[in-house]
Design a protein around this motif. Structure first.
Motif, PDB file in Angstrom:
ATOM      1  N   ASN A  69       0.962  -1.069  -0.211  1.00 17.39           N
ATOM      2  CA  ASN A  69      -0.039   0.098   0.043  1.00 17.39           C
ATOM      3  C   ASN A  69       0.870   1.214   0.068  1.00 17.39           C
ATOM      4  OD1 ASN A  69      -2.601   1.615   0.062  1.00 17.39           O
ATOM      5  ND2 ASN A  69      -2.005   1.918   2.428  1.00 17.39           N
ATOM      6  N   ILE A  70       2.048   1.197   0.848  1.00 19.65           N
ATOM      7  CA  ILE A  70       2.763   2.507   0.631  1.00 19.65           C
ATOM      8  C   ILE A  70       3.689   2.473  -0.560  1.00 19.65           C
ATOM      9  CG2 ILE A  70       4.902   3.278   1.869  1.00 19.65           C
ATOM     10  CD1 ILE A  70       4.081   1.733   4.337  1.00 19.65           C
ATOM     11  N   VAL A  71       4.019   1.365  -1.063  1.00 20.47           N
ATOM     12  CA  VAL A  71       4.722   1.364  -2.495  1.00 20.47           C
ATOM     13  C   VAL A  71       3.636   2.087  -3.616  1.00 20.47           C
ATOM     14  CG1 VAL A  71       5.661  -0.126  -4.367  1.00 20.47           C
ATOM     15  CG2 VAL A  71       6.072  -0.460  -1.957  1.00 20.47           C
ATOM     16  N   ASN A  72       2.530   1.620  -3.506  1.00 19.54           N
ATOM     17  CA  ASN A  72       1.718   2.196  -4.677  1.00 19.54           C
ATOM     18  C   ASN A  72       1.371   3.758  -4.394  1.00 19.54           C
ATOM     19  OD1 ASN A  72       0.932  -0.260  -5.574  1.00 19.54           O
ATOM     20  ND2 ASN A  72      -0.535  -0.627  -4.347  1.00 19.54           N
ATOM     21  N   LYS A  73       1.501   4.023  -3.130  1.00 19.11           N
ATOM     22  CA  LYS A  73       1.128   5.685  -2.794  1.00 19.11           C
ATOM     23  C   LYS A  73       2.605   6.357  -3.070  1.00 19.11           C
ATOM     24  CE  LYS A  73      -1.826   5.202   0.709  1.00 19.11           C
ATOM     25  NZ  LYS A  73      -2.357   5.498   2.268  1.00 19.11           N
ATOM     26  N   VAL A  74       3.711   5.913  -3.094  1.00 19.85           N
ATOM     27  CA  VAL A  74       4.918   6.582  -3.035  1.00 19.85           C
ATOM     28  C   VAL A  74       5.723   6.357  -4.560  1.00 19.85           C
ATOM     29  CG1 VAL A  74       6.543   4.581  -2.253  1.00 19.85           C
ATOM     30  CG2 VAL A  74       7.327   6.975  -2.064  1.00 19.85           C
ATOM     31  N   ALA A  75       5.247   5.451  -5.308  1.00 17.07           N
ATOM     32  CA  ALA A  75       5.773   5.084  -6.370  1.00 17.07           C
ATOM     33  C   ALA A  75       5.613   6.469  -7.354  1.00 17.07           C
ATOM     34  CB  ALA A  75       5.304   3.737  -7.100  1.00 17.07           C
ATOM     35  N   PRO A  76       4.581   6.978  -7.608  1.00 15.63           N
ATOM     36  CA  PRO A  76       4.393   7.957  -8.613  1.00 15.63           C
ATOM     37  C   PRO A  76       5.056   9.271  -8.167  1.00 15.63           C
ATOM     38  CG  PRO A  76       2.362   6.902  -8.022  1.00 15.63           C
ATOM     39  CD  PRO A  76       3.222   6.560  -6.932  1.00 15.63           C
ATOM     40  N   SER A  77       5.469   9.292  -6.939  1.00 22.70           N
ATOM     41  CA  SER A  77       6.172  10.365  -6.530  1.00 22.70           C
ATOM     42  C   SER A  77       7.645  10.549  -6.703  1.00 22.70           C
ATOM     43  CB  SER A  77       6.055  10.860  -4.950  1.00 22.70           C
ATOM     44  OG  SER A  77       6.671   9.782  -4.267  1.00 22.70           O
ATOM     45  N   LYS A  78       8.291  11.553  -6.371  1.00 24.36           N
ATOM     46  CA  LYS A  78      10.009  11.673  -6.795  1.00 24.36           C
ATOM     47  C   LYS A  78      10.533  11.368  -5.402  1.00 24.36           C
ATOM     48  CE  LYS A  78       9.822  14.828 -10.604  1.00 24.36           C
ATOM     49  NZ  LYS A  78       9.883  16.264 -11.180  1.00 24.36           N
ATOM     50  N   ALA A  79       9.716  11.365  -4.131  1.00 22.13           N
ATOM     51  CA  ALA A  79      10.181  11.024  -2.901  1.00 22.13           C
ATOM     52  C   ALA A  79      11.415  10.106  -2.910  1.00 22.13           C
ATOM     53  CB  ALA A  79       9.244  10.948  -1.925  1.00 22.13           C
ATOM     54  N   THR A  80      12.405  10.302  -1.816  1.00 16.46           N
ATOM     55  CA  THR A  80      13.492   9.519  -1.615  1.00 16.46           C
ATOM     56  C   THR A  80      12.866   8.375  -0.626  1.00 16.46           C
ATOM     57  OG1 THR A  80      15.241  10.971  -1.783  1.00 16.46           O
ATOM     58  CG2 THR A  80      15.746   9.117  -0.529  1.00 16.46           C
ATOM     59  N   VAL A  81      13.168   7.004  -0.832  1.00 15.14           N
ATOM     60  CA  VAL A  81      12.739   6.018  -0.148  1.00 15.14           C
ATOM     61  C   VAL A  81      13.726   5.159   0.822  1.00 15.14           C
ATOM     62  CG1 VAL A  81      11.393   4.025  -0.278  1.00 15.14           C
ATOM     63  CG2 VAL A  81      10.728   5.692  -1.757  1.00 15.14           C
ATOM     64  N   LEU A  82      13.745   4.986   1.988  1.00 16.12           N
ATOM     65  CA  LEU A  82      14.603   4.227   2.614  1.00 16.12           C
ATOM     66  C   LEU A  82      14.017   2.728   3.249  1.00 16.12           C
ATOM     67  CD1 LEU A  82      17.484   3.507   3.997  1.00 16.12           C
ATOM     68  CD2 LEU A  82      16.468   4.812   6.224  1.00 16.12           C
ATOM     69  N   ILE A  83      14.349   1.893   2.495  1.00 16.46           N
ATOM     70  CA  ILE A  83      13.840   0.340   2.831  1.00 16.46           C
ATOM     71  C   ILE A  83      14.488  -0.146   3.795  1.00 16.46           C
ATOM     72  CG2 ILE A  83      13.174  -1.668   1.759  1.00 16.46           C
ATOM     73  CD1 ILE A  83      13.136  -0.458  -1.006  1.00 16.46           C
ATOM     74  N   THR A  84      14.197  -0.806   4.947  1.00 12.91           N
ATOM     75  CA  THR A  84      14.830  -1.348   6.036  1.00 12.91           C
ATOM     76  C   THR A  84      14.011  -2.929   6.224  1.00 12.91           C
ATOM     77  OG1 THR A  84      13.567  -0.515   7.497  1.00 12.91           O
ATOM     78  CG2 THR A  84      15.527   0.756   7.143  1.00 12.91           C
ATOM     79  N   GLY A  85      15.030  -3.612   6.866  1.00 13.07           N
ATOM     80  CA  GLY A  85      14.554  -5.172   7.223  1.00 13.07           C
ATOM     81  C   GLY A  85      15.668  -5.891   7.037  1.00 13.07           C
ATOM     82  N   GLU A  86      15.518  -7.264   7.651  1.00 15.57           N
ATOM     83  CA  GLU A  86      16.638  -8.243   7.678  1.00 15.57           C
ATOM     84  C   GLU A  86      17.144  -8.723   6.358  1.00 15.57           C
ATOM     85  OE1 GLU A  86      15.069 -11.182  10.304  1.00 15.57           O
ATOM     86  OE2 GLU A  86      14.475 -10.187  11.785  1.00 15.57           O
ATOM     87  N   SER A  87      17.986  -9.222   6.174  1.00 11.91           N
ATOM     88  CA  SER A  87      18.708  -9.714   4.996  1.00 11.91           C
ATOM     89  C   SER A  87      17.794 -10.848   4.486  1.00 11.91           C
ATOM     90  CB  SER A  87      20.093 -10.449   5.230  1.00 11.91           C
ATOM     91  OG  SER A  87      20.441 -11.071   4.029  1.00 11.91           O
ATOM     92  N   GLY A  88      17.453 -10.956   3.378  1.00  7.45           N
ATOM     93  CA  GLY A  88      16.412 -12.099   2.604  1.00  7.45           C
ATOM     94  C   GLY A  88      15.010 -11.623   2.782  1.00  7.45           C
ATOM     95  N   THR A  89      14.652 -10.477   3.306  1.00  5.16           N
ATOM     96  CA  THR A  89      13.091 -10.183   3.294  1.00  5.16           C
ATOM     97  C   THR A  89      12.588  -9.742   2.179  1.00  5.16           C
ATOM     98  OG1 THR A  89      13.870  -8.071   4.141  1.00  5.16           O
ATOM     99  CG2 THR A  89      13.074  -9.635   5.989  1.00  5.16           C
ATOM    100  N   GLY A  90      13.396  -9.161   0.709  1.00  8.74           N
ATOM    101  CA  GLY A  90      12.677  -8.785  -0.231  1.00  8.74           C
ATOM    102  C   GLY A  90      12.922  -7.324  -0.521  1.00  8.74           C
ATOM    103  N   LYS A  91      13.767  -6.778   0.243  1.00  9.22           N
ATOM    104  CA  LYS A  91      14.037  -5.268   0.086  1.00  9.22           C
ATOM    105  C   LYS A  91      14.368  -4.820  -1.670  1.00  9.22           C
ATOM    106  CE  LYS A  91      17.419  -5.022   3.100  1.00  9.22           C
ATOM    107  NZ  LYS A  91      17.420  -6.547   3.613  1.00  9.22           N
TER     108      LYS A  91
END
Length: 451
Positions: free
Chosen positions: A153-175
Motif C-alpha cells: 500500500n505504501i509502495v503504491n502511494k510513493v511510486a508515482p512521486s519523486k520522494a527518496t525512499v529508505l527500505i529497511t528489513g532483515e537480510s532476505g526479506t525482499g528489499k
C-alpha cells in the motif's frame, strides 16, 4: 544540452546542417577536416559526431578510427556524396551507427540524429536495463498477508512521486523487490534503473563507481568513466546496503540529495543529475547515527519515506504461497512433475523461524526439489536443522504450577540483550520479533538498557 560535432570541408554543407538543426536543442561544434574533428572531440567530448567521408588531411574513415580508438563509446554517423555499399559497411565495421548520403532530406537527417542521440543516452545503461526490463518485478512479490499488504500500500502511494525512499528489513526479506516495484510503477519506469551494492565495493572503488572519474584522476584511470549517478540520470538509482558507505562518500551523497549535483573524482566540472534515490539496509541507521558512524543529515535526507519489510516469521500467512511458488519454479526448471507437500511438513515449515527469511526458504525448497526421489515433500525429508528446531520447541513444557508469562518474557529479553551486548537489532532477531516490538517491550517492562 546535447553537443553535436559536424565535420565537413564544405562550408555550405556545414551552414545547411546548422540551419536545419537551428530549432533543435543542440550545441553545434564544427570542423573542416579529420584532424580538426579529432581535436574537437578531445576538447568538447560531443554526444554525436557527424563525419563527412571525403575531407582533406584526413578522411572521415581515418578520423572515425582514431576517435573510436580513444573514445570507444562515442556515437558517430557518416555522410557522403560518394556513398557505396562498400564504404557503408566499412564505416559500420569501424563503429559508425548510421550512414546518410548527400543530398539528404532535412527531416530525415533530424530523425537519424535523434535516433543516434537516443542510442548514446542508452549505451551507458543498456546492460542494466536489459536485465531489469525482462521482468516487471512487481509480479514476483508473493504474499497476501496483512503485513505485506501494508507494505505494498505504501509502495503504491510513493511510486508515482519523486520522494527518496529508505527500505529497511532483515537480510532476505525482499528489499530489492520492493525497490524494483517502486521504480517500475513510477513515471521513470522506462528510464535507467541502476543498482549498486554498496557493501561489495571498497571505499575508493565505490566513490569512482558512484560519481565516475576523469582520465588520470588516479593510477589506472586511463579513460574518463561515467559514474552510476550519471548513468541513472532521468531514472532511479538503488543503493543497497547503504549502511556500508564510508563517511567521506556520505558527504558527496548528501550533496546529490540536497543540490542534485556532483563532480567526478579528479574533476572540477559540476554535473547536474536528475535521479531518484532508493536506499536499503539491514542495519539500524539511527543507532549508527548515535555512534557517529552515519551522518545524521544524510539519514534524514534518505528517510523521507521509510518502508520497513517485516521478516518472514511475522508474515506466516505467506509461507504456503511462497512454498507453492518455489516448488512450481524449481520443478519446472529441473523438468520434474508437479510437487506436493504434506500438511505435517507444511506446519513444520510454518513453525520455523526463518532467520534468513525468503532467501533461506527458497534455498530449502530448491534443495528439496533437487534431492527428492518422488514428487511429495514429507516432514521426514525436511533438513535436520529445521526438524531439530521443531523438536527443541516441543521440549518447552508448561509446569503444572503455571508460570508468570510476563516475567518469562522479561527474563528472555534481558538474556537476549546481554547476549548481544545490548544491540537491539540483534536482540530482536534472537527473539524472533522486530526491533520496534522489542523497544515496546523494553518500555513496557521498564528494562534498563543503559549498561
Amino acid at each position: 544540452m546535447k553537443k553535436v560535432l559536424i565535420a565537413d570541408d564544405e562550408k555550405n554543407m556545414i551552414w545547411a546542417i546548422k540551419r536545419a538543426l537551428k530549432n533543435e536543442d543542440y550545441t553545434i561544434i564544427t570542423a573542416s577536416n579529420g584532424k580538426e574533428a579529432i581535436d574537437n572531440v578531445k576538447l568538447h567530448e560531443p554526444d554525436l559526431v557527424l563525419l563527412d567521408l571525403k575531407m582533406p588531411e584526413m578522411n572521415g574513415l581515418e578520423a572515425l578510427k582514431n576517435i573510436k580508438n580513444e573514445f570507444p563509446n562515442i556515437v558517430a554517423m557518416m555522410m557522403t556524396a560518394h556513398g557505396s555499399v562498400k564504404t557503408a559497411i566499412e564505416a559500420m565495421k569501424i563503429g559508425a551507427i548510421d550512414y546518410i548520403s548527400k543530398p539528404f532530406d532535412v527531416e530525415e537527417l533530424k530523425i537519424q540524429i535523434r535516433k543516434a542521440l537516443d542510442i548514446r543516452e542508452m549505451s551507458d545503461t543498456i546492460d542494466y536495463l536489459t536485465e531489469e526490463l525482462r521482468n516487471k518485478t512487481g509480479k514476483r512479490i508473493i504474499g497476501e498477508s496483512k503485513e505485506l499488504k501494508n507494505v505494498l500500500n505504501i509502495v503504491n502511494k510513493v511510486a508515482p512521486s519523486k520522494a527518496t525512499v529508505l527500505i529497511t528489513g532483515e537480510s532476505g526479506t525482499g528489499k530489492e523487490l520492493i525497490a524494483n516495484a517502486i521504480h517500475f510503477n513510477s513515471d521513470r519506469a522506462k528510464k535507467p534503473y541502476i543498482k549498486v551494492n554498496c557493501g561489495a565495493l571498497p571505499e575508493n572503488l565505490l566513490e569512482s563507481e558512484l560519481f565516475g572519474h576523469e582520465k588520470g584522476a588516479f593510477t589506472g584511470a586511463i579513460n574518463k568513466k561515467l559514474g552510476r549517478f550519471e548513468r541513472a540520470d532521468g531514472g532511479t538509482i538503488f543503493l543497497d546496503e547503504i549502511g556500508e558507505i564510508d563517511l567521506n562518500v556520505q558527504v558527496k551523497l548528501l550533496r546529490i540529495l540536497q543540490e542534485r549535483e556532483m563532480e567526478r573524482v579528479g574533476g572540477t566540472e559540476t554535473i547536474k543529475v536528475d535521479v531518484r534515490i532508493i536506499a536499503a539496509t539491514n542495519k539500524d541507521l539511527f543507532k549508527m547515527v548515535e555512534e557517529g558512524k552515519f551522518r545524521e543529515d544524510l539519514y534524514y535526507r534518505l528517510n523521507v519515506i521509510p518502508i520497513e519489510i517485516p521478516p518472514l516469521r511475522e508474515r506466516k500467512d505467506d509461507i504456503k504461497l511462497l512454498i507453492d511458488y518455489f516448488l512450481d519454479k524449481y520443478s519446472k526448471e529441473l523438468g520434474k512433475k508437479e510437487f506436493k507437500i504434506t500438511d505435517e511438513a507444511l506446519d513444520t515449515l510454518k513453525d520455523y523461524e526463518w532467520r534468513g527469511n525468503i532467501r533461506e526458504l527458497e534455498n530449502v525448497i530448491e534443495r528439496l526439489v533437487i534431492l527428492s526421489e518422488n514428487n511429495l515433500i514429507s516432514k521426514e525429508k525436511l533438513p535436520k536443522e529445521i526438524l531439530n528446531i521443531r523438536d527443541e520447541l516441543n521440549e518447552f513444557k508448561l509446569p503444572s504450577s503455571g508460570i508468570n508469562l510476563e516475567e518469562v518474557e522479561k527474563n528472555l529479553i534481558n538474556q537476549a540483550l546481554k547476549m548481544t551486548n545490548f544491540n537491539q537489532t540483534k536482540s530482536a532477531k534472537l527473539l524472533g520479533i522486530t526491533r520496534h516490538a522489542l523497544i515496546y517491550r523494553i518500555e513496557k517492562y521498564n528494562i534498563d538498557i543503559k549498561k
